[in-house]
Design a protein around this motif. Structure first.
Motif, PDB file in Angstrom:
ATOM      1  N   ASN A   1       0.848  -1.192   0.000  1.00 43.87           N
ATOM      2  CA  ASN A   1       0.000   0.000   0.000  1.00 43.87           C
ATOM      3  C   ASN A   1       0.882   1.240   0.000  1.00 43.87           C
ATOM      4  O   ASN A   1       2.110   1.142  -0.073  1.00 43.87           O
ATOM      5  CB  ASN A   1      -0.974  -0.004   1.185  1.00 43.87           C
ATOM      6  CG  ASN A   1      -0.242  -0.025   2.505  1.00 43.87           C
ATOM      7  OD1 ASN A   1       0.851   0.529   2.622  1.00 43.87           O
ATOM      8  ND2 ASN A   1      -0.827  -0.658   3.493  1.00 43.87           N
ATOM      9  N   ALA A   2       0.224   2.392   0.097  1.00 41.32           N
ATOM     10  CA  ALA A   2       0.959   3.651  -0.033  1.00 41.32           C
ATOM     11  C   ALA A   2       1.973   3.836   1.083  1.00 41.32           C
ATOM     12  O   ALA A   2       2.873   4.664   0.967  1.00 41.32           O
ATOM     13  CB  ALA A   2      -0.036   4.798  -0.044  1.00 41.32           C
ATOM     14  N   HIS A   3       1.854   3.072   2.167  1.00 41.83           N
ATOM     15  CA  HIS A   3       2.786   3.247   3.276  1.00 41.83           C
ATOM     16  C   HIS A   3       3.996   2.315   3.177  1.00 41.83           C
ATOM     17  O   HIS A   3       4.927   2.439   3.965  1.00 41.83           O
ATOM     18  CB  HIS A   3       2.059   3.007   4.613  1.00 41.83           C
ATOM     19  CG  HIS A   3       0.925   3.973   4.809  1.00 41.83           C
ATOM     20  ND1 HIS A   3       1.110   5.230   5.327  1.00 41.83           N
ATOM     21  CD2 HIS A   3      -0.381   3.873   4.512  1.00 41.83           C
ATOM     22  CE1 HIS A   3      -0.063   5.861   5.353  1.00 41.83           C
ATOM     23  NE2 HIS A   3      -0.971   5.058   4.862  1.00 41.83           N
ATOM     24  N   SER A   4       3.949   1.391   2.226  1.00 42.06           N
ATOM     25  CA  SER A   4       5.069   0.450   2.109  1.00 42.06           C
ATOM     26  C   SER A   4       6.337   1.205   1.719  1.00 42.06           C
ATOM     27  O   SER A   4       6.318   2.035   0.808  1.00 42.06           O
ATOM     28  CB  SER A   4       4.769  -0.596   1.031  1.00 42.06           C
ATOM     29  OG  SER A   4       3.517  -1.170   1.227  1.00 42.06           O
ATOM     30  N   LYS A   5       7.417   0.885   2.408  1.00 36.67           N
ATOM     31  CA  LYS A   5       8.689   1.554   2.081  1.00 36.67           C
ATOM     32  C   LYS A   5       9.402   0.708   1.033  1.00 36.67           C
ATOM     33  O   LYS A   5       9.930  -0.354   1.344  1.00 36.67           O
ATOM     34  CB  LYS A   5       9.546   1.668   3.338  1.00 36.67           C
ATOM     35  CG  LYS A   5       9.085   2.754   4.257  1.00 36.67           C
ATOM     36  CD  LYS A   5      10.196   3.200   5.185  1.00 36.67           C
ATOM     37  CE  LYS A   5       9.854   4.466   5.918  1.00 36.67           C
ATOM     38  NZ  LYS A   5       8.544   4.471   6.550  1.00 36.67           N
ATOM     39  N   LEU A   6       9.401   1.181  -0.183  1.00 38.93           N
ATOM     40  CA  LEU A   6      10.006   0.404  -1.262  1.00 38.93           C
ATOM     41  C   LEU A   6      11.275   1.121  -1.708  1.00 38.93           C
ATOM     42  O   LEU A   6      11.295   1.811  -2.722  1.00 38.93           O
ATOM     43  CB  LEU A   6       8.996   0.253  -2.401  1.00 38.93           C
ATOM     44  CG  LEU A   6       7.719  -0.506  -2.018  1.00 38.93           C
ATOM     45  CD1 LEU A   6       6.584  -0.205  -2.958  1.00 38.93           C
ATOM     46  CD2 LEU A   6       7.989  -2.000  -1.957  1.00 38.93           C
ATOM     47  N   LYS A   7      12.327   0.964  -0.940  1.00 40.55           N
ATOM     48  CA  LYS A   7      13.547   1.757  -1.144  1.00 40.55           C
ATOM     49  C   LYS A   7      14.193   1.448  -2.504  1.00 40.55           C
ATOM     50  O   LYS A   7      14.589   2.363  -3.239  1.00 40.55           O
ATOM     51  CB  LYS A   7      14.495   1.451   0.023  1.00 40.55           C
ATOM     52  CG  LYS A   7      15.836   2.094  -0.040  1.00 40.55           C
ATOM     53  CD  LYS A   7      16.051   3.063   1.105  1.00 40.55           C
ATOM     54  CE  LYS A   7      17.153   4.034   0.830  1.00 40.55           C
ATOM     55  NZ  LYS A   7      18.493   3.540   0.993  1.00 40.55           N
TER      56      LYS A   7
END
Ligand code: HEM
Length: 475
Positions: free
Chosen positions: A311-317
């Motif tokens: 979701n929009a809060h996932s940290k996808l570095k």
């Protein structure tokens, strides 16, 4: 009016090195198009010096541009298409628009974005089922796919419950832009051509009227519903947020008229549609050429998702680094960040220590070719032409030697208002895609970045997609 193209001296041509050997349309930035500041007599000042270069002597300092006509034609088209961007004082409007684009608000839109993305993936699954007897691979033109999903995302996030009407407006607007663009290419030199009742002009006027009336109806219905207490808010989409902030204390006394709001909605589509689609297309191309990065991003997505959902809060570095590196190598708007009267704004570090500052007299327009600047060896740590997302591991400011070296979203008070929106959308699209598919380039791919307003692949972006379960079973 004079034009200066502010560029740095190293003109790294497209394509990037990772595509060596592939058919290519050749460099898109030609040295002759560009006035090169280093090779001229423009003052290059040391750190604390500051001067104004002489208006009267400019003629001798500014070299004639060989391809002036070509560039001017592009500028005319750009000015023509985006004229509605400059109708009002944009700084004032930003007061109302900024709260609507605040990152916490945008995150709430992640769910709407995911609905559109899931529709795209379901469609791919369906098409794969249809061809499955012959192969487990499916060839798709990613430029077309991303263009469609980006239009859907904009319609849904802008208009929420009025999604269908919004989508129709955007479709009309796309037809309109295409009609204007085609005519502008042919008839830009005929004065007042756009006021003549030609077939195409009449089509444009009809589309303009229809877009205006539909948007006006949506806005007025929402306002009426709140006034008559039939609804308790204007809605949780971008339009609703603009209506809520408009005239409130958050807007600091600025009030937009219905016409202003209509213009803004149209601008979002114009500014946010092809740009995001182009970013996504180049990002998948680069990941297809660099499978180790595709695997790394895929592993990150699987780890993040676990049993839950991205979701929009996932940290996808990793995906963030890949997207920034894509924006560096293939910025959707690689040229024409245009300003009149700049004062030392683009002071760039020189040889790591010295700063260059320029005072530009009023009336001189500066265009920054960020596509060229993004490949300047003096600004970026080595391998400027290579895909090396790791450079962004510690953020943009650490990746580049100059504060203003990365300009994919522009710079200053008019920097792109939709950048967080675009990055969020791009991350969600790629993460959802990587969760279910792996992709590679077919042999038919021709690398030909070309400017059509945005930097797009001239022959589309064909990609072979394979479902994850079949790649796993092969292993
Ligand atoms: C990858 C995607 C995008 C890129 C590369 C991009 C790039 C840019 C650039 C270079 C500018 C000019 C900035 C300047 O003059 O300094 C700009 C302006 C703008 N962009 Fe974007 N953009 C993207 C997506 C979006 C999206 C999704 C939206 C809206 C939903 C949007 C809305 C705008 C608006 C309204 C402006 C004008 C801002 C102003 O003048 O105050 N953009 N964008």
């Amino acid at each position: 009016m004079r034009w200066i193209f502010l560029v740095t001296p190293n003109l790294a041509p497209f394509p990037a090195r990772e595509l060596e050997g592939r058919a290519c349309d050749g460099p898109r930035f030609h040295r002759s198009n560009i006035y090169n500041i280093e090779s001229s007599n423009l003052p290059i000042l040391t750190k604390h010096e500051h001067t104004t270069f002489n208006h009267t002597n400019d003629e001798t300092k500014i070299e004639r541009l060989d391809n002036m006509c070509k560039v001017l034609r592009l500028l005319l088209i750009w000015i023509f298409l985006s004229s509605f961007l400059f109708l009002y004082d944009r700084a004032q409007r930003r007061r109302i628009l900024n709260p609507a684009f605040a990152s916490d608000k945008l995150k709430a839109m992640g769910a709407q974005m995911l609905v559109c993305i899931q529709e795209m993936l379901d469609d791919w699954e369906q098409r794969l089922l249809e061809v499955k007897s012959a192969t487990t691979e499916l060839e798709l033109d990613m430029m077309r796919e991303f263009s469609k999903v980006s239009a859907d995302v904009l319609s849904r996030t802008c208009f929420g419950s009025n999604f269908k009407e919004g989508k129709a407006v955007f479709e009309d607007q796309e037809t309109l832009i295409e009609a204007i663009y085609q005519d502008a290419m042919r008839y830009a030199i005929i004065p007042f051509y756009r006021f003549l009742p030609t077939v195409r002009n009449r089509l444009c006027w009809k589309l303009q009227r229809r877009i205006h009336e539909t948007l006006k109806a949506i806005i007025e219905n929402r306002m009426r519903a709140v006034q008559k207490c039939q609804a308790d808010s204007y809605g949780d989409d971008l339009l609703g947020r603009i209506l809520m902030v408009n005239g409130s204390s958050l807007a600091h006394g600025v009030v937009l008229t219905t016409q202003d709001i209509i213009d803004e909605c149209r601008t979002f589509f114009f500014a946010g549609h092809e740009t995001t689609a182009s970013l996504l297309a180049w990002a998948t191309m680069l990941m297809a050429c660099n499978p180790e990065w595709q695997d790394r991003a895929g592993a990150e997505v699987l780890e993040m998702r676990g049993d839950g959902y991205i979701n929009a809060h996932s940290k996808l570095k990793t995906l963030e680094m890949i997207l920034l590196e894509t924006l560096r190598l293939y910025p959707p708007i690689p040229q024409l960040i245009s300003r009149t009267r700049l004062q030392g704004l683009y002071g760039a570090t020189h040889e790591g220590t010295e700063e260059r500052k320029l005072d530009i007299p009023p009336g001189v327009r500066i265009n920054v070719l960020c596509g060229v600047m993004h490949r300047d060896k003096k600004m970026w740590v080595d391998n400027v032409d290579e895909f090396h997302p790791e450079r962004f591991a510690n953020g943009v400011s650490r990746a580049c030697k100059s504060m203003h070296g990365f300009m994919a979203f522009g710079y200053g008070p008019h920097t792109c208002i939709g950048q967080t929106f675009a990055m969020l959308e791009a991350k969600l699209v790629l993460a959802s895609m990587l969760h279910s598919f792996r992709f590679c380039l077919p042999h038919t791919y021709e690398h030909a970045p070309r400017l059509y307003g945005t930097l797009r692949p001239q022959h589309g972006m064909p990609l072979l997609i394979t479902p994850m379960h079949s790649t796993e079973s092969k292993k």
